[in-house]
Write a protein that holds these residues in place. Structure first.
Motif, PDB file in Angstrom:
ATOM      1  N   ILE A 160      73.092   6.164  22.961  1.00 13.46           N
ATOM      2  CA  ILE A 160      72.118   6.276  21.875  1.00 13.46           C
ATOM      3  C   ILE A 160      71.684   7.731  21.713  1.00 13.46           C
ATOM      4  O   ILE A 160      71.619   8.254  20.598  1.00 13.46           O
ATOM      5  CB  ILE A 160      70.909   5.357  22.155  1.00 13.46           C
ATOM      6  CG1 ILE A 160      71.355   3.897  22.094  1.00 13.46           C
ATOM      7  CG2 ILE A 160      69.787   5.610  21.153  1.00 13.46           C
ATOM      8  CD1 ILE A 160      70.320   2.904  22.551  1.00 13.46           C
ATOM      9  N   SER A 161      71.425   8.414  22.853  1.00 22.06           N
ATOM     10  CA  SER A 161      71.004   9.804  22.704  1.00 22.06           C
ATOM     11  C   SER A 161      72.161  10.668  22.196  1.00 22.06           C
ATOM     12  O   SER A 161      71.933  11.666  21.519  1.00 22.06           O
ATOM     13  CB  SER A 161      70.409  10.351  24.007  1.00 22.06           C
ATOM     14  OG  SER A 161      71.281  10.159  25.073  1.00 22.06           O
ATOM     15  N   ALA A 162      73.390  10.264  22.497  1.00 17.52           N
ATOM     16  CA  ALA A 162      74.537  11.026  21.999  1.00 17.52           C
ATOM     17  C   ALA A 162      74.669  10.925  20.487  1.00 17.52           C
ATOM     18  O   ALA A 162      75.344  11.739  19.856  1.00 17.52           O
ATOM     19  CB  ALA A 162      75.821  10.539  22.670  1.00 17.52           C
ATOM     20  N   LEU A 163      74.027   9.916  19.874  1.00 13.93           N
ATOM     21  CA  LEU A 163      74.074   9.778  18.418  1.00 13.93           C
ATOM     22  C   LEU A 163      73.120  10.746  17.727  1.00 13.93           C
ATOM     23  O   LEU A 163      73.026  10.753  16.500  1.00 13.93           O
ATOM     24  CB  LEU A 163      73.704   8.348  18.011  1.00 13.93           C
ATOM     25  CG  LEU A 163      74.690   7.260  18.427  1.00 13.93           C
ATOM     26  CD1 LEU A 163      74.120   5.890  18.108  1.00 13.93           C
ATOM     27  CD2 LEU A 163      76.017   7.450  17.720  1.00 13.93           C
ATOM     28  N   GLY A 164      72.402  11.533  18.527  1.00 11.83           N
ATOM     29  CA  GLY A 164      71.506  12.514  17.930  1.00 11.83           C
ATOM     30  C   GLY A 164      70.049  12.106  17.952  1.00 11.83           C
ATOM     31  O   GLY A 164      69.250  12.601  17.165  1.00 11.83           O
ATOM     32  N   ILE A 165      69.716  11.175  18.827  1.00 10.99           N
ATOM     33  CA  ILE A 165      68.312  10.799  18.983  1.00 10.99           C
ATOM     34  C   ILE A 165      67.807  11.386  20.297  1.00 10.99           C
ATOM     35  O   ILE A 165      68.371  11.116  21.343  1.00 10.99           O
ATOM     36  CB  ILE A 165      68.135   9.261  19.031  1.00 10.99           C
ATOM     37  CG1 ILE A 165      68.799   8.615  17.824  1.00 10.99           C
ATOM     38  CG2 ILE A 165      66.660   8.913  19.092  1.00 10.99           C
ATOM     39  CD1 ILE A 165      68.601   7.122  17.753  1.00 10.99           C
ATOM     40  N   ALA A 166      66.782  12.205  20.218  1.00  7.39           N
ATOM     41  CA  ALA A 166      66.212  12.752  21.442  1.00  7.39           C
ATOM     42  C   ALA A 166      64.904  12.023  21.726  1.00  7.39           C
ATOM     43  O   ALA A 166      64.142  11.735  20.814  1.00  7.39           O
ATOM     44  CB  ALA A 166      65.962  14.241  21.297  1.00  7.39           C
ATOM     45  N   TYR A 167      64.679  11.732  22.996  1.00 11.95           N
ATOM     46  CA  TYR A 167      63.502  10.953  23.375  1.00 11.95           C
ATOM     47  C   TYR A 167      62.708  11.761  24.388  1.00 11.95           C
ATOM     48  O   TYR A 167      63.261  12.230  25.381  1.00 11.95           O
ATOM     49  CB  TYR A 167      63.955   9.615  23.959  1.00 11.95           C
ATOM     50  CG  TYR A 167      62.873   8.805  24.624  1.00 11.95           C
ATOM     51  CD1 TYR A 167      61.731   8.437  23.939  1.00 11.95           C
ATOM     52  CD2 TYR A 167      63.015   8.376  25.946  1.00 11.95           C
ATOM     53  CE1 TYR A 167      60.742   7.678  24.553  1.00 11.95           C
ATOM     54  CE2 TYR A 167      62.047   7.607  26.566  1.00 11.95           C
ATOM     55  CZ  TYR A 167      60.908   7.264  25.863  1.00 11.95           C
ATOM     56  OH  TYR A 167      59.937   6.522  26.468  1.00 11.95           O
ATOM     57  N   VAL A 168      61.432  11.948  24.129  1.00  8.60           N
ATOM     58  CA  VAL A 168      60.565  12.643  25.077  1.00  8.60           C
ATOM     59  C   VAL A 168      59.575  11.629  25.634  1.00  8.60           C
ATOM     60  O   VAL A 168      58.619  11.253  24.962  1.00  8.60           O
ATOM     61  CB  VAL A 168      59.801  13.795  24.396  1.00  8.60           C
ATOM     62  CG1 VAL A 168      58.967  14.545  25.432  1.00  8.60           C
ATOM     63  CG2 VAL A 168      60.760  14.736  23.710  1.00  8.60           C
ATOM     64  N   PRO A 169      59.821  11.139  26.848  1.00  7.11           N
ATOM     65  CA  PRO A 169      58.901  10.151  27.422  1.00  7.11           C
ATOM     66  C   PRO A 169      57.560  10.800  27.748  1.00  7.11           C
ATOM     67  O   PRO A 169      57.422  12.029  27.721  1.00  7.11           O
ATOM     68  CB  PRO A 169      59.609   9.679  28.689  1.00  7.11           C
ATOM     69  CG  PRO A 169      60.588  10.739  29.016  1.00  7.11           C
ATOM     70  CD  PRO A 169      60.930  11.439  27.746  1.00  7.11           C
ATOM     71  N   GLN A 170      56.597   9.962  28.066  1.00  4.84           N
ATOM     72  CA  GLN A 170      55.259  10.476  28.307  1.00  4.84           C
ATOM     73  C   GLN A 170      55.185  11.274  29.601  1.00  4.84           C
ATOM     74  O   GLN A 170      54.521  12.273  29.682  1.00  4.84           O
ATOM     75  CB  GLN A 170      54.291   9.294  28.358  1.00  4.84           C
ATOM     76  CG  GLN A 170      52.867   9.673  28.073  1.00  4.84           C
ATOM     77  CD  GLN A 170      51.990   8.436  28.048  1.00  4.84           C
ATOM     78  OE1 GLN A 170      52.443   7.334  27.764  1.00  4.84           O
ATOM     79  NE2 GLN A 170      50.733   8.614  28.348  1.00  4.84           N
ATOM     80  N   ARG A 171      55.891  10.780  30.624  1.00  4.98           N
ATOM     81  CA  ARG A 171      55.876  11.463  31.915  1.00  4.98           C
ATOM     82  C   ARG A 171      57.298  11.779  32.346  1.00  4.98           C
ATOM     83  O   ARG A 171      58.245  11.255  31.800  1.00  4.98           O
ATOM     84  CB  ARG A 171      55.231  10.564  32.970  1.00  4.98           C
ATOM     85  CG  ARG A 171      53.769  10.384  32.732  1.00  4.98           C
ATOM     86  CD  ARG A 171      53.074   9.832  33.948  1.00  4.98           C
ATOM     87  NE  ARG A 171      51.697   9.527  33.596  1.00  4.98           N
ATOM     88  CZ  ARG A 171      51.314   8.333  33.136  1.00  4.98           C
ATOM     89  NH1 ARG A 171      52.188   7.372  33.021  1.00  4.98           N
ATOM     90  NH2 ARG A 171      50.059   8.123  32.802  1.00  4.98           N
ATOM     91  N   GLU A 172      57.409  12.626  33.359  1.00  2.42           N
ATOM     92  CA  GLU A 172      58.696  12.978  33.940  1.00  2.42           C
ATOM     93  C   GLU A 172      59.694  13.369  32.852  1.00  2.42           C
ATOM     94  O   GLU A 172      60.826  12.916  32.829  1.00  2.42           O
ATOM     95  CB  GLU A 172      59.238  11.813  34.786  1.00  2.42           C
ATOM     96  CG  GLU A 172      58.262  11.459  35.890  1.00  2.42           C
ATOM     97  CD  GLU A 172      58.841  10.567  36.957  1.00  2.42           C
ATOM     98  OE1 GLU A 172      59.982  10.121  36.803  1.00  2.42           O
ATOM     99  OE2 GLU A 172      58.138  10.339  37.948  1.00  2.42           O
TER     100      GLU A 172
END
Lengths: 234, 306, 626
Positions: A73-85
């Protein structure tokens, strides 16, 4: 850009989102608001394939995401910034940024780094410092910078202002606005609604795992029902 | 303690310490990146030593070629252990103890395969067949060409490994994986490739350590296991996370086993048979008093940390 | 073709089976039941063997009225001769010596097992115990081999005759020794079965599954673990004595790590956590051992030079890996219904079905009630502070919780609510300030001590014992269970009446949350809502004065959320429990609470009754924005 249809999702056996349908428009800075436990983070994790989906569909430009691994999923161009770590706290700031560029072609990296330091000038001054020693605001900026360096078209951020002093949170939201100006679609989960509504374009309000309101940021600010919804009093 | 004895023991410390460092760095790396205390590491050392012995008996006497053979065999053993055992177990999300037990089982199989090999071709307690030349001799201190080979080589390898880890993109990715595995996945680090590379490096260096060891003493299937407690003591001194701490730990263990033991023997006539208790005491003391070892002391940007 | 003596082979295999069973039962108690990774099993077995080496060379001659001869070196032959003579002619001395050996070995091994684990299990990481025992075992072995006098270093002590040597006829004495071994193994089996089925076994399984929760339910876990290590070590040492008598000599080379691994193979093969499995594993390895020996002899006669011990270890290593990979639960998996209480409940249910058909009594829904004015404070926090590194999570928070009240604690994410709960419950250390409970300063007490003061906490994500049944989940928190003491646990009569009463109480609690039909279901098989209900029911079994709940309705449907609060109201009315509840579903919370505290960024922002908080402008601001 992302369409969520009849999504029911949660953790383990708990269903937190109930039959939720909404869609995020391309190029927009959208906020997902709602009290704790309303399912904001659950929605993000469901998009990234990080929790249990019991039913429904999530499509990115028509492509189904449910069932794909997080990496795919992230390779499709979606970046995710979680709340921690959300950073490598034992590595230096510079190393964090270099790791963020893993997905970019080599020839783009120098200019991408240059651009990042323009958006987040503070990170340039902290280059050789261990990332774990950054202040709260710098930490969040680094996390956002790492995600942005991966050349995403869409970024998901989970409460980037949590625990930040108001002025610092404002800085973070300004840099998000800057990123939107550079063509990134943004979806930001926030609890503190009024602050982000000054910077975002569009807002969704969740309650009890369902959509309670959607509309432009201005419309949301003027909607008394939403304010009441937060406290659960009528 | 007479100065000659002191010099000899210090030379031994340098020699053994460098070998311990080479082995213990592998333990620290697998623990940081793979979250696994790998007891089969001992047998990667023995396997490398036998590869070196066999190729030297076959007539290859160039130390570089011998070490290359040891590297390949050690690296293969490590990679196969990962692909056939650890990776499938990790995918099933088994408990930590299951992984430890599996590493024991791999070590057991490898060790007794080596026993079978040694038994069939009578390869017990042989030295790697590089001709020995004495370069320096004074009292009890003897420096051979092998010493001149082994010590700088292990020091060089430790240095190269530190460089790889702190300066190369692969090393950066290894440290990133050790620090925050889920973020590493999300930003597109090819986690499986990095893990495979880590295993190859870890196993290869263990193999080279076995070859260098075999040049100085003798090769037998238990040699790796015989050193594993000292090696773990070194890694634990490094907090199982710090690279520089592990190297320092390796020399501390070697110094205690050689110089301090000899001093106690000479001054208080303590029996040298108690030497094996030293790494045990170090392990217990570190775990009880300072479980982070030297790691917090030496923490810098480049250190591994869970 | 070699001649195979069937009778002798059977006796040999059965003897080995008995010894191996003791070893595997010991490890199964430690690892299978309590989750303690004993990678130093060889150490405890060797303690038994070395003790035998010592007593048979030093004590036996004294018991027989002769003078002990130094067993090593030039007098070795003489000493050996003396031993044989005594064992042949003076069986009473032999038996006395055996008894003394068992006693001494059990004492030493028990002390080592208890001591090592009591110290080690307080360390930062649990697997350090594995490391310490492994390294300790190897170190002791090397030291014993180096210490010349103990068991004659490298040579070991040979010719330690078994106690029935005096009979003279080898077959009969071997048969009697076999019976002794099997009898001891049977004893250990029955003992460990009883432990497993007792409240002590339930507590150990709870520790294995979730240490933090078990501590919060008031169990002193370090002690419980050290106790089971003591029991396991004693059994292993007895196995070691028999092992030495059976092989006839004591040599350090027998007690290497591979012996430890042999025992692990037995337990993993048979079934972790299941005594029957442990015994099955022991049987299989005993037969395999003998078979490889016979095959080795047969093949050696055929001219094959292969050393069979090597092949044996390789085969065992492969068995271990295959089992871990393809059948980690072992051939005989652990049963989920182990404790006696299940039989009791089953019987009671059957009786109830006979007497009152379809008794579906359900707790009457309790409508919100309010606290009477003037209640005494039960919990009082004064200037409570908590720092994480440089971050201050809680700033000087002072509040009181009156007895019998339902108090809400609200605030946005990161406001310090869960931290406050953790501090009161003793799950985290307090940086500054005090917690008073019932007028007593309880700041800094450990989680199990806080439990015994009468405070119990729930968790945001249901923290049940998922691999245990609903009934065991309810029974575990009950304080002062007689059967939780390891020395009382095997004596079923001493705790049966209490267990039965507890089971009835548990049934009542289950009936009220409508989980009684599921009493023997694994907690992991419940629905999300049922888990929440079970957690509250379980908390009530600990008979708390104050229940701290962290988002009891997180992730459940609105109707069920309301029901959960009705249960809370009922428990307050019926059992007089005081509640401090962190909750985000304010519309439900406000219907039930007497008073609300609102936190923001670690500070107390507002306090008042539900209506006041709902109208409070600052609370609205932090929830909605500035």
């Amino acid at each position: 850009m992302i369409t969520v249809q009849n999504l029911t999702a949660g953790y383990g056996k708990l269903e937190i989102l109930q039959d939720l349908s909404l869609s995020f428009a391309h190029g927009q800075f959208s906020a997902v608001l709602g009290p704790n436990g309303s399912g904001k983070s659950t929605l993000m994790k469901a998009i990234m394939g990080l929790n249990t989906v019991f039913g429904g569909a999530i499509a990115l430009n028509g492509r189904e995401l449910i069932g794909s691994a997080t990496e795919a999923i992230s390779a499709l161009g979606i970046a995710y910034v979680p709340q921690r770590e959300n950073i490598f706290d034992e590595l230096t700031v510079r190393e964090n940024l270099q790791l963020g560029m893993r997905r970019r072609p080599r020839e783009q990296r120098a200019s991408a780094l240059q651009e990042t330091l323009e958006i987040f000038p503070i990170l340039g001054r902290r280059g050789s410092q261990r990332a774990g020693l950054l202040s709260g605001g710098e930490h969040q900026m680094l996390a956002i910078a790492i995600a942005w360096l991966g050349a995403p078209t869409l970024m998901l951020l989970d409460e980037p202002s949590a625990g930040l002093a108001p002025a610092v949170a404002t800085d973070v939201f300004r840099s998000l606005q800057d990123l939107r100006g550079r063509g990134i679609t943004l979806i930001v989960v926030e609890q503190n609604a009024r602050r982000i509504l000054r910077y975002c374009d569009y807002a969704f309000v969740l309650r009890e795992g369902r959509l309670a309101f959607e509309g432009s940021a201005e419309a949301c600010l003027q909607d008394e029902e939403t304010i009441k919804g937060y406290l659960g009093v009528h | 303690m007479p100065p000659a004895l002191l010099t000899t023991s210090l030379v031994n410390t340098l020699q053994i310490g460098s070998l311990y460092a080479l082995m213990a760095l592998g333990i620290t790396l697998t623990f940081s990146v793979m979250k696994l205390p790998n007891f089969a590491h001992a047998e990667f050392v023995s396997a490398g030593a036998y590869a070196a012995l066999i190729i030297s008996l076959a007539g290859v006497l160039n130390p570089l070629l011998i070490m290359a053979a040891a590297f390949v065999i050690g690296a293969l053993a490590a990679l196969l252990s990962h692909l056939l055992v650890f990776k499938p177990l990790e995918q099933r999300q088994v408990s930590f103890y299951t992984l430890i037990l599996a590493s024991f089982a791999i070590g057991l199989i490898l060790r007794y395969l080596l026993f079978l090999l040694a038994d069939s071709f009578n390869l017990f307690d042989l030295r790697i067949a590089i001709p020995l030349r004495i370069l320096f001799r004074q009292d009890s201190l003897i420096l051979s060409n092998l010493f001149a080979w082994a010590v700088p080589t292990s020091l060089l390898l430790v240095f190269l490994l530190t460089l790889l880890l702190n300066r190369s993109p692969l090393g950066r990715e290894m440290r990133a994986l050790a620090n925050n595995p889920s973020l590493a996945r999300v930003i597109g680090i090819p986690v499986e490739r990095v893990k495979n590379a880590t295993w190859l490096i870890v196993g290869g260096l263990a193999g080279v350590a076995g070859a260098l060891w075999g040049m100085q003493t003798a090769v037998n299937p238990l040699m790796g296991w015989a050193a594993i407690i000292s090696v773990f003591a070194a890694a634990i001194l490094g907090g199982l996370s710090s690279f520089s701490g592990t190297i320092l730990g390796a020399y501390v263990v070697a110094f205690s086993e050689n110089t301090i033991m000899l001093f106690l023997n000479y001054s208080f006539s303590l029996d040298l048979a108690y030497k094996p208790a030293i790494p045990f005491i170090i392990i217990i003391a570190v775990l009880l008093i300072r479980p982070q070892g030297f790691s917090a002391l030496l923490r810098r940007g480049g250190d591994l940390k869970r | 073709m070699i001649h195979l003596d069937i009778g002798a082979t059977v006796i040999a295999v059965m003897t080995l089976f008995g010894i191996y069973s003791l070893m595997s039962i010991s490890l199964n108690l430690e690892y299978g039941v309590a989750g303690l990774p004993n990678f130093g099993q060889a150490l405890f077995i060797s303690i038994g063997a070395y003790t035998a080496g010592l007593t048979y060379t030093r004590l036996l001659p004294l018991l027989a009225g002769a003078e002990a001869i130094h067993p090593c070196g030039p007098t070795m032959g003489q000493a050996l001769q003396l031993r044989s003579e005594i064992m042949a002619a003076q069986p009473v001395a032999g038996f006395f010596n055996l008894g003394a050996t068992f006693l001494l070995a059990a004492l030493i091994a028990g002390a080592v097992g208890f001591g090592v684990s009591y110290v080690t299990l307080r360390l930062k990481e649990e697997w350090f115990l594995a490391l310490v025992l492994l390294v300790g075992g190897e170190t002791v072995r090397i030291l014993v081999r180096g210490a010349d006098d103990l068991i004659c270093s490298h040579n070991g002590i040979s010719s330690i005759a078994q106690p029935f040597y005096f009979i003279g006829e080898p077959r009969s004495s071997a048969l009697l020794f076999m019976l002794l071994t099997l009898a001891l193994a049977l004893l250990a089996y029955l003992y460990s079965q009883r432990l497993l089925h007792s409240p002590y076994g339930r507590m150990l399984k709870g520790l294995r599954e979730n240490e933090a929760v078990t501590r919060g339910l008031g169990k002193g876990i370090s002690l419980a673990r050290a106790q089971i290590m003591l029991i396991g070590s004693v059994i292993a040492a007895i196995a070691g004595v028999l092992f030495a008598l059976n092989t006839g000599f004591v040599n350090t080379n027998d007690y290497v790590v591979t012996l430890t691994l042999d025992v692990w193979v037995m337990v993993v093969l048979g079934g972790i956590g299941n005594n029957r499995g442990a015994v099955l594993g022991a049987a299989m390895i005993a037969i395999l051992d003998r078979a490889t020996q016979v095959a080795a002899i047969a093949l050696n006669m055929g001219g094959s030079p292969i050393e069979f011990n090597y092949v044996r270890y390789i085969v065992y290593g492969i068995i271990l890996l295959l089992m871990l990979r393809y059948r980690p639960q072992g051939l005989l998996p652990e049963s989920r219904l182990t404790t006696r209480a299940h039989e009791m409940v089953k019987r009671l249910l059957a009786q109830a079905a006979d007497a009152v058909p379809a008794a579906t009594a359900r707790a009457k829904p309790m409508q919100p009630t309010k606290l009477e004015a003037g209640a005494a404070p039960l919990l009082k926090l004064t200037h409570l502070r908590k720092d994480f590194g440089g971050l201050r999570a809680l700033h000087d928070v002072s509040l009181t919780v009156p007895e019998g009240a339902i108090i809400g604690l609200i605030g946005p994410n990161g406001s310090g609510k869960s931290t406050l709960i953790n501090l009161v419950a003793g799950a985290e250390t307090i940086t500054g300030g005090q917690v008073h409970f019932n007028g007593e300063d309880i700041s800094g007490l450990s989680a199990d001590a806080v439990f015994h003061k009468g405070i119990l906490r729930g968790y945001q994500e249901p923290a049940l014992y998922f691999k245990m049944t609903v009934l065991d989940n309810l029974l575990l928190p009950i304080p002062n269970q007689i059967g939780e003491k390891p020395w009382r646990a095997p004596l079923r009569r001493s705790w049966e009446a209490q267990e039965s009463a507890n089971a009835e109480a548990a049934m009542e609690a289950l009936r009220q949350v409508q989980l009684l039909p599921h009493y023997d279901t694994l907690a992991s098989d419940l629905s999300g809502g049922q888990m929440k209900l079970l957690e509250i029911a379980r908390a009530m079994m600990g008979a708390p004065k104050l229940l701290l709940l962290d988002e009891p309705t997180a992730g459940v449907a609105p109707a069920l959320a309301y029901e959960i609060f009705q249960h809370i109201a009922r428990l307050r009315a019926e059992a007089g429990v005081t509640f401090l509840i962190v909750e985000h579903r304010l519309e439900i919370l406000f219907d039930f609470v007497d008073y609300v505290y609102a936190l923001h960024l670690g500070k107390l922002l507002a306090a008042g009754d539900a209506a006041a908080i709902a109208a409070d402008a600052t609370v609205r601001e932090v929830y909605f924005g500035d």
